[in-house]
Design a protein around this motif. Structure first.
Motif, mmCIF file in Angstrom:
data_model
loop_
_atom_site.group_PDB
_atom_site.id
_atom_site.type_symbol
_atom_site.label_atom_id
_atom_site.label_comp_id
_atom_site.label_asym_id
_atom_site.label_seq_id
_atom_site.Cartn_x
_atom_site.Cartn_y
_atom_site.Cartn_z
ATOM 1 N N ALA A 449 0.798 -1.556 0.288
ATOM 2 C CA ALA A 449 -0.363 -0.275 0.078
ATOM 3 C C ALA A 449 1.128 1.309 0.050
ATOM 4 C CB ALA A 449 -0.399 0.612 0.629
ATOM 5 N N GLY A 450 0.244 2.174 -0.808
ATOM 6 C CA GLY A 450 1.179 3.245 -1.410
ATOM 7 C C GLY A 450 1.761 3.837 -2.742
ATOM 8 N N THR A 451 3.288 4.662 -2.189
ATOM 9 C CA THR A 451 3.069 5.315 -3.364
ATOM 10 C C THR A 451 5.154 4.319 -3.951
ATOM 11 O OG1 THR A 451 2.502 6.508 -3.874
ATOM 12 C CG2 THR A 451 4.145 6.913 -5.338
ATOM 13 N N TRP A 452 4.814 3.635 -5.039
ATOM 14 C CA TRP A 452 6.585 2.467 -5.296
ATOM 15 C C TRP A 452 7.267 4.030 -5.988
ATOM 16 C CZ3 TRP A 452 8.666 -0.227 -1.192
ATOM 17 C CH2 TRP A 452 7.735 -0.800 -0.696
ATOM 18 N N ARG A 453 8.533 4.862 -6.337
ATOM 19 C CA ARG A 453 9.732 5.264 -7.206
ATOM 20 C C ARG A 453 10.358 4.144 -8.043
ATOM 21 N NH1 ARG A 453 9.661 10.105 -8.903
ATOM 22 N NH2 ARG A 453 8.531 11.134 -7.199
ATOM 23 N N LEU A 454 10.115 4.193 -9.037
ATOM 24 C CA LEU A 454 11.338 3.130 -9.154
ATOM 25 C C LEU A 454 12.651 3.370 -9.661
ATOM 26 C CD1 LEU A 454 9.093 1.017 -11.380
ATOM 27 C CD2 LEU A 454 9.436 0.652 -8.877
ATOM 28 N N LYS A 455 13.841 3.052 -9.706
ATOM 29 C CA LYS A 455 14.769 3.878 -10.081
ATOM 30 C C LYS A 455 15.971 2.543 -9.946
ATOM 31 C CE LYS A 455 16.783 3.988 -5.588
ATOM 32 N NZ LYS A 455 16.997 4.871 -4.228
ATOM 33 N N THR A 456 17.221 2.625 -11.150
ATOM 34 C CA THR A 456 17.707 1.479 -11.171
ATOM 35 C C THR A 456 19.371 2.355 -9.952
ATOM 36 O OG1 THR A 456 18.822 3.192 -12.454
ATOM 37 C CG2 THR A 456 17.271 1.456 -14.120
ATOM 38 N N ARG A 457 19.372 0.602 -10.108
ATOM 39 C CA ARG A 457 21.351 0.899 -9.596
ATOM 40 C C ARG A 457 22.244 0.301 -9.867
ATOM 41 N NH1 ARG A 457 19.682 -0.103 -3.508
ATOM 42 N NH2 ARG A 457 19.284 2.087 -3.707
ATOM 43 N N LEU A 458 23.270 1.067 -10.214
ATOM 44 C CA LEU A 458 24.049 0.537 -11.471
ATOM 45 C C LEU A 458 25.411 0.749 -10.253
ATOM 46 C CD1 LEU A 458 25.524 0.211 -14.102
ATOM 47 C CD2 LEU A 458 25.391 2.417 -14.467
ATOM 48 N N THR A 459 26.022 -1.131 -10.651
ATOM 49 C CA THR A 459 27.149 -1.167 -10.123
ATOM 50 C C THR A 459 28.172 -1.710 -11.176
ATOM 51 O OG1 THR A 459 25.843 -1.904 -7.764
ATOM 52 C CG2 THR A 459 28.641 -2.327 -8.127
ATOM 53 N N SER A 460 29.157 -0.965 -11.086
ATOM 54 C CA SER A 460 29.987 -1.126 -12.502
ATOM 55 C C SER A 460 31.567 -0.303 -11.418
ATOM 56 C CB SER A 460 29.656 -0.242 -13.522
ATOM 57 O OG SER A 460 30.418 -0.771 -15.198
ATOM 58 N N MET A 461 32.575 -1.452 -12.184
ATOM 59 C CA MET A 461 34.159 -0.880 -12.015
ATOM 60 C C MET A 461 34.357 0.310 -10.762
ATOM 61 S SD MET A 461 34.432 0.861 -15.378
ATOM 62 C CE MET A 461 33.383 1.980 -15.764
#
Length: 515
Positions: A449-461
């Motif tokens: 329940a509620g609002t979910w913001r989507l994001k990417t998490r980039l793991t590199s180098m």
């Protein structure tokens, strides 16, 4: 005492308190709402000589709620002694350490205690949400009911906000160091606990602990650290490891945690550029000496490329080059694009890609023979330090849902790949792709329940960077079907950025289109 004097409480929550005033209200509310019955736990507040109305406020709470107790002591100036006093007064089978400006999830004590007793654990770590401060990420990717320093990233979590079996604390005389040096007192206690624990559990499917940064800048740990004192304490944490772990791969990996977090992270990006030059010079000198005196070659050698370079510059006392690298890194960020998305009932399908940028240009690598070499903004870095071939292959792109109201974060299941995009000048850059299909109703154990913001998490180098996606998922409390909304501000920002990126990236970007 505890309301039910016929049996000791299951859990004692130990809270050091100093001049917290009304801010402690959120913690108190979370304690009074715990799903674990009040007769089965207690909270021991240790007032560390507060000079405001904290003591009187706590006394009033204790008078109204029998399972809340208060101990008053003379000011010690640091959380160590109040925590130790709290343990001495605790009656519970398990002890949970909580700071006065943090708070607990409603089911935290019940879930942590059930995990502890089911698995006969000495230590249980609950998933954390950060509010203005960082918390461990990889550790909470999944539940771990037999975690060790070898098979899990426990070393990423060295704050004391965990549940400990009280008999385990007493058996090994595990207490927080008092006196000087005061910094990193929790590191020295917690890492020793990990090394002595017969079983440590990580509960990742429920957010137990909300870790916050005081917005008034208060609190003793908010004072800018003295480098000599701080790194003397860090050396003591290394001493704990060295006393229990033989030289070799594991010791190198544990040492690497302090090199990465408490040493190199203070000599990079905006954190370095915004500090006073004198303070930075002191930190750099301490870091240089510890690298040279305490670390085996495998410590820095096991770092990802970006941090390997920083460790080399620090060990060689190249402060001007560290500043040059920091200016470049201060402009570094992850850029992400939505290729397509579709919501069918409660099933969300999403495809995204992302890359690293600095100064509006992708982070470049040179394509030399069968390996890729990072092109840092400093000269005199040997190719073996800049080799990112393995690091590119092991990079990953995650999709994370962050609850707008509670800051809870949940990893969503993805499949990811990486591809190299060649440029006209013999260099190239990496583009990371991820696809996802998830039943939204099952996210966060069904607590959606509620609002979910989507994001990417980039793991590199060696970088781990988030990039917001222009999508939010709204889940109604009444069980109505979820909705995916496009964030208009982020959409406009994304279009503005797209006008400034190189043509080869524009060709890759298909942001905002529906599948």
């Amino acid at each position: 005492m505890t309301g039910d004097t016929s049996a000791p409480p299951k859990v004692s929550v130990v809270v050091p308190a100093y001049n917290c005033g009304p801010r402690i209200g959120r913690l108190v509310d979370s304690l009074l709402k715990q799903s674990l019955p009040a007769a089965q736990f207690e909270a021991v507040f240790v007032d560390d000589g507060s000079t405001d109305d904290t003591g009187a406020r706590l006394d009033a709470l204790a008078a109204a709620h029998p399972h809340l107790r208060v101990v008053h002591i003379e000011n010690s100036g640091w959380p160590s002694r109040p925590r130790n006093v709290g343990v001495a007064h605790a009656l519970g089978e398990y002890v949970m350490f909580v700071d006065d400006d943090d708070w607990l999830g409603v089911e935290a004590l019940e879930r942590l205690y059930d995990t502890a007793t089911t698995h006969h654990a000495d230590v249980v770590i609950g998933r954390m949400a950060g509010h203005g401060r960082g918390v461990p990420r990889e550790l909470f990717r999944r539940n771990r009911f037999d975690a060790t320093l070898e098979n899990a990233p426990l070393i990423d979590s060295l704050t004391c906000h965990k549940m400990f079996r009280r008999a385990f604390l007493d058996e090994h005389e595990l207490r927080f160091p008092e006196g000087w040096p005061r910094r990193l007192e929790d590191h020295r206690m917690v890492v020793r606990a990990y090394l002595l624990s017969k079983r440590t559990c990580v509960l990742s499917d429920y957010t137990c602990y909300h870790h916050t940064r005081r917005d008034d800048g208060g609190g003793v740990t908010a004072v800018e650290m003295d480098p000599a004192e701080y790194y003397a304490a860090l050396r003591e944490a290394l001493d704990v490891v060295d006393a229990h772990v033989e030289p070799g791969r594991l010791r190198d990996r544990l040492h690497r945690r302090w090199l990465r977090n408490e040493m190199l992270n203070r000599l990079r990006g905006r954190r370095m550029l915004e500090a006073s030059p004198q303070w930075v010079a002191q930190v750099a000198a301490e870091v240089r000496d510890i690298i040279r005196e305490r670390f085996a070659p495998g410590v820095a050698g096991g770092l990802p490329p970006m941090l390997r370079i920083l460790a080399h510059l620090a060990a060689e006392d190249r402060l001007s080059d560290l500043r040059r690298f920091a200016r470049w890194e201060a402009a570094l960020h992850a850029t992400a694009r939505v290729e397509r998305y579709e919501l069918s009932g409660t099933t969300l399908t999403l495809a995204v890609h992302a890359w690293l940028e600095s100064g509006r240009r992708p982070v470049r690598v040179s394509l030399e023979g069968d390996r890729d070499l990072l092109l840092p903004p400093v000269d005199g870095i040997a190719p073996e330090l800049r080799d990112v071939t393995k690091a590119l292959r092991s990079g990953r792109l995650d999709v994370v849902a962050r609850h707008v109201e509670t800051n809870e974060e949940v990893f969503l299941p993805v499949e990811f790949t990486v591809e190299r995009v060649a440029g006209p000048d013999g260099t190239g850059h990496a583009v990371h792709r991820a696809t996802m299909t998830v039943d939204v109703s099952t996210v966060n154990g069904g607590r959606t329940a509620g609002t979910w913001r989507l994001k990417t998490r980039l793991t590199s180098m060696g970088w781990m960077l988030d990039a917001l996606l222009p999508l939010v998922v709204h889940c109604a409390a009444d069980g109505a079907p979820p909705r995916v909304l496009e964030d208009s501000f982020l959409t406009r920002l994304k279009r503005s950025v797209r006008q400034r990126v190189p043509d080869d990236l524009v060709a890759l970007a298909k942001g905002g289109r529906r599948g």
